[in-house]
Write an enzyme that holds these catalytic residues in place. Sequence first.
Site, short mmCIF file in Angstrom:
data_model
loop_
_atom_site.label_atom_id
_atom_site.label_comp_id
_atom_site.label_asym_id
_atom_site.label_seq_id
_atom_site.Cartn_x
_atom_site.Cartn_y
_atom_site.Cartn_z
N ILE A 17 0.84 -1.20 0.00
CA ILE A 17 0.00 0.00 0.00
C ILE A 17 0.88 1.25 0.00
CG2 ILE A 17 -1.83 1.26 1.22
CD1 ILE A 17 -2.63 -1.46 2.50
N ASP A 64 14.87 1.71 10.39
CA ASP A 64 13.94 0.88 11.17
C ASP A 64 13.14 1.80 12.09
OD1 ASP A 64 12.77 -0.85 13.01
OD2 ASP A 64 14.52 -2.16 13.13
N THR A 138 -6.14 -1.23 10.33
CA THR A 138 -6.90 -2.27 9.65
C THR A 138 -8.26 -2.49 10.31
OG1 THR A 138 -6.95 -4.66 9.35
CG2 THR A 138 -5.54 -3.88 11.07
N ASP A 139 -9.21 -3.02 9.55
CA ASP A 139 -10.50 -3.38 10.14
C ASP A 139 -10.39 -4.58 11.08
OD1 ASP A 139 -10.07 -5.34 8.21
OD2 ASP A 139 -12.01 -5.11 7.22
N GLU A 140 -9.24 -5.30 11.01
CA GLU A 140 -9.12 -6.54 11.79
C GLU A 140 -9.10 -6.28 13.29
OE1 GLU A 140 -6.48 -9.46 10.07
OE2 GLU A 140 -6.68 -8.57 8.09
N TYR A 164 -1.46 -10.39 14.89
CA TYR A 164 -1.38 -9.24 13.99
C TYR A 164 -2.38 -8.16 14.42
CZ TYR A 164 -2.52 -6.34 9.91
OH TYR A 164 -2.80 -5.28 9.08
N SER A 167 -1.61 -6.50 17.68
CA SER A 167 -0.51 -5.52 17.63
C SER A 167 -0.98 -4.23 16.96
CB SER A 167 0.71 -6.12 16.91
OG SER A 167 0.44 -6.32 15.54
N LYS A 168 -1.83 -4.34 15.94
CA LYS A 168 -2.33 -3.12 15.28
C LYS A 168 -3.27 -2.37 16.24
CE LYS A 168 -1.81 -1.79 11.61
NZ LYS A 168 -0.79 -0.91 10.99
N HIS A 298 -9.25 -18.22 12.90
CA HIS A 298 -9.61 -17.56 11.63
C HIS A 298 -10.89 -16.72 11.77
CE1 HIS A 298 -9.77 -18.36 6.98
NE2 HIS A 298 -9.76 -17.08 7.29
P1 NAD Z 1 3.43 -4.74 3.48
O1 NAD Z 1 3.79 -5.90 4.36
O2 NAD Z 1 3.29 -4.96 2.03
O3 NAD Z 1 4.52 -3.58 3.65
C1 NAD Z 1 5.02 -3.20 4.90
C2 NAD Z 1 6.24 -2.31 4.65
O4 NAD Z 1 6.74 -1.90 5.95
C3 NAD Z 1 7.39 -3.01 3.93
O5 NAD Z 1 7.91 -2.17 2.91
C4 NAD Z 1 8.43 -3.24 5.01
O6 NAD Z 1 9.77 -3.25 4.54
C5 NAD Z 1 8.16 -2.06 5.95
N1 NAD Z 1 8.60 -2.32 7.33
C6 NAD Z 1 8.34 -3.42 8.08
N2 NAD Z 1 8.92 -3.30 9.28
C7 NAD Z 1 9.57 -2.09 9.29
C8 NAD Z 1 10.34 -1.39 10.24
N3 NAD Z 1 10.60 -1.94 11.45
N4 NAD Z 1 10.82 -0.18 9.93
C9 NAD Z 1 10.58 0.39 8.71
N5 NAD Z 1 9.86 -0.24 7.76
C10 NAD Z 1 9.36 -1.46 8.04
O7 NAD Z 1 2.12 -4.13 4.12
P2 NAD Z 1 0.84 -3.47 3.41
O8 NAD Z 1 -0.09 -4.53 3.05
O9 NAD Z 1 1.31 -2.49 2.42
O10 NAD Z 1 0.22 -2.69 4.67
C11 NAD Z 1 0.64 -1.37 4.98
C12 NAD Z 1 -0.12 -0.90 6.21
O11 NAD Z 1 -1.53 -0.93 5.95
C13 NAD Z 1 0.11 -1.77 7.44
O12 NAD Z 1 0.19 -0.93 8.56
C14 NAD Z 1 -1.15 -2.63 7.50
O13 NAD Z 1 -1.44 -2.99 8.83
C15 NAD Z 1 -2.18 -1.70 6.93
N6 NAD Z 1 -3.32 -2.35 6.24
C16 NAD Z 1 -3.10 -3.30 5.28
C17 NAD Z 1 -4.20 -3.87 4.61
C18 NAD Z 1 -4.01 -4.87 3.51
O14 NAD Z 1 -5.00 -5.44 3.02
N7 NAD Z 1 -2.81 -5.13 3.04
C19 NAD Z 1 -5.50 -3.47 4.95
C20 NAD Z 1 -5.68 -2.49 5.94
C21 NAD Z 1 -4.58 -1.93 6.58
P1 TYD Z 2 -5.01 -12.77 3.58
O1 TYD Z 2 -4.77 -12.33 2.18
O2 TYD Z 2 -3.88 -13.40 4.35
O3 TYD Z 2 -5.58 -11.50 4.38
P2 TYD Z 2 -6.26 -11.42 5.86
O4 TYD Z 2 -5.94 -12.65 6.61
O5 TYD Z 2 -5.58 -10.22 6.43
O6 TYD Z 2 -7.73 -11.23 5.63
O7 TYD Z 2 -6.22 -13.79 3.58
C1 TYD Z 2 -7.48 -13.45 3.03
C2 TYD Z 2 -8.41 -14.61 3.31
O8 TYD Z 2 -7.97 -15.75 2.55
C3 TYD Z 2 -8.42 -15.05 4.76
O9 TYD Z 2 -9.75 -15.45 5.12
C4 TYD Z 2 -7.49 -16.26 4.80
C5 TYD Z 2 -7.69 -16.86 3.41
N1 TYD Z 2 -6.50 -17.54 2.87
C6 TYD Z 2 -6.60 -18.86 2.39
O10 TYD Z 2 -7.68 -19.49 2.44
N2 TYD Z 2 -5.48 -19.46 1.92
C7 TYD Z 2 -4.28 -18.81 1.84
O11 TYD Z 2 -3.26 -19.43 1.40
C8 TYD Z 2 -4.19 -17.47 2.29
C9 TYD Z 2 -2.89 -16.71 2.26
C10 TYD Z 2 -5.33 -16.85 2.80
#
Ligand code: NAD
Ligand code: TYD
Length: 358
Positions: A17, A64, A138-140, A164, A167-168, A298
């Site tokens: 993101i 970091d 996150t919504d989680e 996860y 921690s968020k 889950h």
């Molecule tokens: P991602 O795992 O793709 O990217 C995380 C980035 O943070 C990476 O570039 C990593 O190198 C960097 N990082 C990790 N630890 C670090 C540290 N100690 N210092 C500096 N940089 C560090 O994650 P994402 O999916 O892009 O998510 C980004 C944010 O959005 C997160 O906070 C996540 O909780 C939140 N979010 C993600 C989703 C989703 O669906 N992916 C949805 C809602 C919220």
């Molecule tokens: P994921 O992409 O890990 O996002 P989140 O757990 O944050 O929602 O998973 C999306 C959904 O897909 C979740 O219900 C778990 C399921 N899932 C599988 O069934 N198999 C897989 O290998 C993965 C990675 C996720």
Amino acid sequence: MDSQKRNIVVTGGAGFIGSHVVRLFVNKYPDYRIINLDKLTYAGNLENLKDIENQPNYTFVKADICDYGAMLDILRDNDVDGIIHLAAESHVDRSIRDPFTFARTNVMGTLTLLQAARTFWESLPEGYEGKRFYHISTDEVYGALDLDGTLFTEQTKYQPHSPYSASKASSDHFVRAFHDTYGMPTIVTNCSNNYGPYQFPEKLIPLFINNIRHRRPLPVYGKGENVRDWLYVVDHARAIDLIFHKGKVAETYNIGGVNEWKNIDIVKLLIKTVDRLLGNPEGFSDNLITFVTDRKGHDLRYAIDSSKLCRELGWQPSLQFDEGIEKTVRWYLDNQEWMDRVTSGEYEKYYEAFYANR
Ligand code: NAD
Ligand code: TYD
């Protein structure tokens, strides 16, 4: 707020993101300086930003967020007035195997960044005036919903279940505490599942697209009945832009796509789309679906009510899901080299161990 020059740190800007947020800000605001601060863990990849890396308003700093001295230096040296904080460990399955790393980065890292921002901003004559600490969550954190049509609102009680989401949730509380205690101008947003280009292929959608292409099994947890609310990542980045500039300090905004899908239905849609784009006959990859042991704890369903954001700031998702999935599948199929590179090292080992343990 958007007319002035700004120096903005985007943490986690090399991740999924974060890279879309950096790209949007660098292209849209030539007068801003955008500093991408990232540790480059397995999930961070500067290749995600190749198209903008030479822009004069873009800088990358490898650091970091847990390193207080480095955070303070970066904020001071760049006279930072805005922080968009995305750096985190983000994968639920990894958090189940290794919760400490999640507490370190997501909780201690966020607290370290907050404390560095507080020290720097409080040292300035104008203090917190014109500053913003925007925390992406996150919504989680809200826990899980039943299959009953209810939605997470900004008032929903926090009830995280996975390491996860715990921690968020903790990091969200620290951000709000810094507003309430020190007056730091903070904003928190809680978004649903994102999909789109540059997502690390441990998450459902890129993992399954890649597995279908290579005719590997598709490990569906449990019966595939879990529901997620999917948002195209560029729409999340657009929401972040809007909220950073127009959102009210100390507020929370939910962001979601009004787009709920059962996992098994997404998997079928991905199979259909990949097979069509690769010229395979219909049903060619159906036999790759493999039901495996469910994820521990889950969460059954996530679904977001983003009416506050739509009503107060006029945000709307721009893409329909079928359009977004088509674009996403095409992107991963066209960018196999990216996929090969990001899966070439640490992730391969993780992938093998993951299947060996099942
Ligand atoms: P991602 O795992 O793709 O990217 C995380 C980035 O943070 C990476 O570039 C990593 O190198 C960097 N990082 C990790 N630890 C670090 C540290 N100690 N210092 C500096 N940089 C560090 O994650 P994402 O999916 O892009 O998510 C980004 C944010 O959005 C997160 O906070 C996540 O909780 C939140 N979010 C993600 C989703 C989703 O669906 N992916 C949805 C809602 C919220
Ligand atoms: P994921 O992409 O890990 O996002 P989140 O757990 O944050 O929602 O998973 C999306 C959904 O897909 C979740 O219900 C778990 C399921 N899932 C599988 O069934 N198999 C897989 O290998 C993965 C990675 C996720």
